[in-house]
Design a protein around this motif. Structure first.
Motif, short mmCIF file in Angstrom:
data_model
loop_
_atom_site.label_atom_id
_atom_site.label_comp_id
_atom_site.label_asym_id
_atom_site.label_seq_id
_atom_site.Cartn_x
_atom_site.Cartn_y
_atom_site.Cartn_z
N TYR A 185 0.84 -1.21 0.00
CA TYR A 185 0.00 0.00 0.00
C TYR A 185 0.87 1.26 0.00
CZ TYR A 185 -3.69 3.29 1.31
OH TYR A 185 -4.57 4.35 1.33
N PHE A 186 1.99 1.20 0.72
CA PHE A 186 2.86 2.37 0.85
C PHE A 186 3.78 2.59 -0.36
CE2 PHE A 186 2.67 2.15 5.75
CZ PHE A 186 1.62 3.06 5.77
N GLY A 187 3.97 1.58 -1.19
CA GLY A 187 4.88 1.75 -2.32
C GLY A 187 5.08 0.45 -3.06
N ASN A 188 6.24 0.31 -3.68
CA ASN A 188 6.56 -0.89 -4.47
C ASN A 188 7.46 -1.79 -3.63
OD1 ASN A 188 5.34 0.14 -7.04
ND2 ASN A 188 6.92 1.71 -6.76
N VAL A 189 6.92 -2.93 -3.18
CA VAL A 189 7.66 -3.82 -2.29
C VAL A 189 8.91 -4.34 -2.99
CG1 VAL A 189 7.61 -6.02 -1.05
CG2 VAL A 189 5.64 -4.49 -0.95
N GLU A 190 10.05 -4.19 -2.32
CA GLU A 190 11.33 -4.65 -2.87
C GLU A 190 11.54 -6.12 -2.53
OE1 GLU A 190 15.74 -5.45 -2.55
OE2 GLU A 190 14.21 -5.43 -0.97
N LYS A 191 11.78 -6.91 -3.55
CA LYS A 191 12.08 -8.33 -3.36
C LYS A 191 13.58 -8.51 -3.52
CE LYS A 191 7.54 -9.67 -5.11
NZ LYS A 191 6.77 -10.42 -6.14
N HIS A 243 23.09 3.25 8.54
CA HIS A 243 22.82 3.12 7.11
C HIS A 243 21.38 3.50 6.81
CE1 HIS A 243 21.22 -0.62 8.76
NE2 HIS A 243 20.49 -0.75 7.66
N SER A 244 21.10 3.69 5.53
CA SER A 244 19.74 3.78 5.01
C SER A 244 19.58 2.63 4.03
CB SER A 244 19.49 5.11 4.30
OG SER A 244 19.67 6.20 5.19
N ASP A 245 18.37 2.11 3.92
CA ASP A 245 18.16 0.92 3.10
C ASP A 245 18.17 1.23 1.61
OD1 ASP A 245 17.86 -0.57 5.43
OD2 ASP A 245 15.69 -0.31 5.47
N LEU A 246 18.92 0.41 0.85
CA LEU A 246 18.79 0.34 -0.61
C LEU A 246 19.02 1.67 -1.32
CD1 LEU A 246 15.58 -1.87 -0.51
CD2 LEU A 246 17.90 -2.67 -0.99
N VAL A 247 20.03 2.41 -0.90
CA VAL A 247 20.30 3.72 -1.53
C VAL A 247 20.88 3.58 -2.94
CG1 VAL A 247 20.61 4.94 0.65
CG2 VAL A 247 22.58 3.83 -0.43
N HIS A 248 21.32 2.37 -3.30
CA HIS A 248 21.88 2.15 -4.64
C HIS A 248 20.81 1.96 -5.70
CE1 HIS A 248 20.78 -1.91 -3.49
NE2 HIS A 248 20.85 -2.24 -4.76
N GLN A 251 15.32 3.92 -7.77
CA GLN A 251 14.34 4.54 -6.88
C GLN A 251 14.52 3.91 -5.49
OE1 GLN A 251 11.14 4.42 -10.47
NE2 GLN A 251 10.25 4.78 -8.48
N PRO A 252 15.30 4.54 -4.62
CA PRO A 252 15.65 3.94 -3.33
C PRO A 252 14.44 3.76 -2.40
CG PRO A 252 17.17 5.70 -3.91
CD PRO A 252 16.02 5.79 -4.86
N ALA A 253 14.73 3.16 -1.26
CA ALA A 253 13.68 2.83 -0.30
C ALA A 253 12.98 4.07 0.24
CB ALA A 253 14.28 2.04 0.86
N GLY A 254 11.66 3.93 0.41
CA GLY A 254 10.89 4.92 1.13
C GLY A 254 10.58 4.38 2.51
N TYR A 255 9.37 3.84 2.68
CA TYR A 255 8.96 3.31 3.98
C TYR A 255 9.47 1.88 4.18
CZ TYR A 255 5.76 7.26 3.55
OH TYR A 255 5.24 8.51 3.38
N THR A 256 10.03 1.64 5.36
CA THR A 256 10.41 0.29 5.77
C THR A 256 9.66 -0.06 7.05
OG1 THR A 256 12.60 0.19 4.75
CG2 THR A 256 12.28 -1.13 6.71
N HIS A 257 9.17 -1.29 7.11
CA HIS A 257 8.41 -1.77 8.27
C HIS A 257 9.10 -3.01 8.82
CE1 HIS A 257 4.29 -3.55 9.78
NE2 HIS A 257 5.18 -3.45 10.75
N LEU A 415 9.81 0.69 -2.12
CA LEU A 415 10.62 1.63 -2.88
C LEU A 415 9.78 2.86 -3.22
CD1 LEU A 415 12.48 -0.86 -5.25
CD2 LEU A 415 13.20 0.01 -3.02
N ALA A 416 10.42 4.02 -3.26
CA ALA A 416 9.72 5.29 -3.43
C ALA A 416 10.12 5.96 -4.76
CB ALA A 416 9.99 6.20 -2.24
N GLU A 417 10.23 7.29 -4.74
CA GLU A 417 10.52 8.04 -5.95
C GLU A 417 12.03 8.14 -6.21
OE1 GLU A 417 11.24 10.98 -2.74
OE2 GLU A 417 9.71 9.45 -3.09
N LYS A 418 12.39 8.58 -7.39
CA LYS A 418 13.80 8.92 -7.65
C LYS A 418 14.13 10.16 -6.82
CE LYS A 418 15.45 8.72 -11.84
NZ LYS A 418 15.61 8.90 -13.31
N PRO A 419 15.22 10.13 -6.06
CA PRO A 419 15.56 11.29 -5.23
C PRO A 419 15.72 12.56 -6.07
CG PRO A 419 16.89 9.39 -4.63
CD PRO A 419 16.18 9.02 -5.89
#
Length: 440
Positions: A185-191, A243-248, A251-257, A415-419
């Motif tokens: 719901y919050f974005g595109n789930v990263e697998k 660290h922050s998740d998946l900055v590489h 479109q890096p991470a937005g919300y993490t749960h 995953l969220a928007e392009k920074p």
């Protein structure tokens, strides 16, 4: 006329070995070897000694703490197949170009926080209590079950996270599938292409250092924090480096749960620091210097170079702004982290190192922009959740319990928007009308 005499003896034929030349390109031979040889570590994980085999692990399922086992089984996870599950070797990248290709395209993203009521009446009105744990970062919501939130409450939660960096919910009955659905719901789930996930549920990553230690991870009291001094010479272990998740990612991470269903009696805390507040620690002149600057961000995992497969490993690299604007709040945030920000574009390597180390310290050494959360529940058999925004924060685990008691959880990252950097955006303190020091 002379007639030649024909020899009656048969000609002698020398025996030669048949030589078969394999003209398959060397990169394809290496990839085949890595994917098929059982002794080779396909995951190429930053935890160098960690050796994982593909598929669901029957031995791992036997190690599960009882509370975790009950949550997973109640959530419909078939543990008879094994737990956790490592992706198939054929799906794990060997070469860096394969890692780039996984998500090397634009994906639409609609930040749910932009649809929320700024006053958050639906969320706050249903909660028993709303507790700000510190002035700058961290809020706890009491009396709500994440599994039962309405869409309106979810939107307001997204906005609260975007404002407060991280939001906590204790005493949660939450299945891995419900956690995954909220992330979707919050974005595109990263697998994740390498790391263990809940069996049958890619995208629900397993957070379980006890299991990694069983698989060869050398995690101990002496080495646990070394990457917080030098992340190049000492690779991060067990998520204990800031660290922050998946900055590489493109479109890096937005919300993490992160949901923990087994929690140590003492220790095992997690810390977060606010990127909004980190930016506002800088002087006006230094802000102007950094605004619009970009840096190179690298992946946690390493891969072979197809053009030079014997020349060592490489990481995925992306270029993003150092100062990014959050699309929901419109506030500027310092977007760097010690583990995965490699260098600043357009300055010398020496200048880059000096500036970045100072910026890392801003995050890590200012206790007034951090929160340290103790995961403990108040009800037996329940779990605790933390939802944070990677666009505006860094975080780290604290492995002070040294594995004396179990700690297990599952994580879903959207995953969220392009920074991007909006030169018209404001800092948090500027937007809220709070005073800022004017340096002479």
């Amino acid at each position: 006329m002379t007639t030649a005499t024909k020899s009656s003896s048969k000609p002698k034929i020398e025996s030669k070995k048949l030589i078969v030349v394999d003209d398959t390109p060397i990169d394809q031979q290496i990839e085949h070897l890595i994917r098929t040889h059982k002794e080779l570590n396909i995951t190429r994980h930053r935890d160098a000694n960690l050796k994982l085999k593909q598929g669901a692990d029957h031995d791992g399922a036997k190690l599960l703490p009882e509370a975790s086992r009950k949550r997973l089984e109640d959530g419909g996870i078939d543990l008879s197949k094994g737990y956790p599950e490592v992706p198939d070797r054929n799906d794990i990248p060997v070469f860096v170009d394969q890692a780039y290709a996984i998500r090397d395209y634009d994906v639409s993203f609609d930040d749910r926080a932009k649809h929320a009521d700024p006053e958050k009446k639906a969320l706050f009105g249903a909660a028993k209590e709303v507790i700000n744990l510190t002035d700058k970062v961290g809020t706890e919501i009491v009396g709500l079950q994440l599994e039962n939130l309405t869409d309106q409450q979810k939107d307001e939660l997204a906005l609260l996270v975007a404002e407060r960096v991280v939001v906590f919910f204790r005493d949660q009955k939450l299945s891995p599938q419900a956690q995954w659905d909220l992330g979707d719901y919050f974005g595109n789930v990263e697998k994740h292409p390498q790391v263990p996930h809940v069996t049958g549920l890619p995208g629900a990553t397993v957070i379980w250092n006890d299991y990694k230690i069983q698989k060869g991870l050398d995690l101990n009291y002496s080495n646990i924090n070394m990457s917080n001094w030098d992340s190049v010479r000492h690779l991060p272990l067990g998520n204990n480096a800031w660290h922050s998740d998946l900055v590489h990612e493109r479109q890096p991470a937005g919300y993490t749960h992160l949901h923990l269903d087994t929690i140590p009696e003492t220790g095992g805390d997690t810390m977060w620091a606010s990127g909004y507040a980190a930016y506002d620690k800088l002087s006006d002149n230094f802000k102007k210097f950094l605004d619009g600057k970009e840096a190179v961000y690298i992946s946690a995992h390493s891969y072979l170079d197809r053009k030079d497969p014997l020349g060592g490993t490489k990481r995925v690299e992306r270029i993003h702004p150092i100062i990014r604007t959050h699309p929901a709040t419109g506030w500027k945030s310092l977007f760097v982290n010690r583990g995965m920000t490699k260098r600043i574009v357009g300055v010398s390597p020496i200048e880059s190192d000096l500036i970045l180390n100072f910026l890392f310290d801003i995050y890590e050494k200012n206790a007034d922009i951090q929160v340290r959360f103790k995961w403990r529940n108040t009800k037996p058999g329940y779990g605790t959740s933390a939802i944070w925004d990677n666009r505006i924060s860094t975080h780290r685990n604290v492995w002070d319990h040294e594995g004396k008691s179990p700690r297990h959880g599952t994580r879903v990252t959207s995953l969220a928007e392009k920074p991007y950097f909006d030169p018209e955006s404001k800092s948090q303190r500027e937007a809220l009308g709070l005073p800022l020091k004017k340096w002479e």
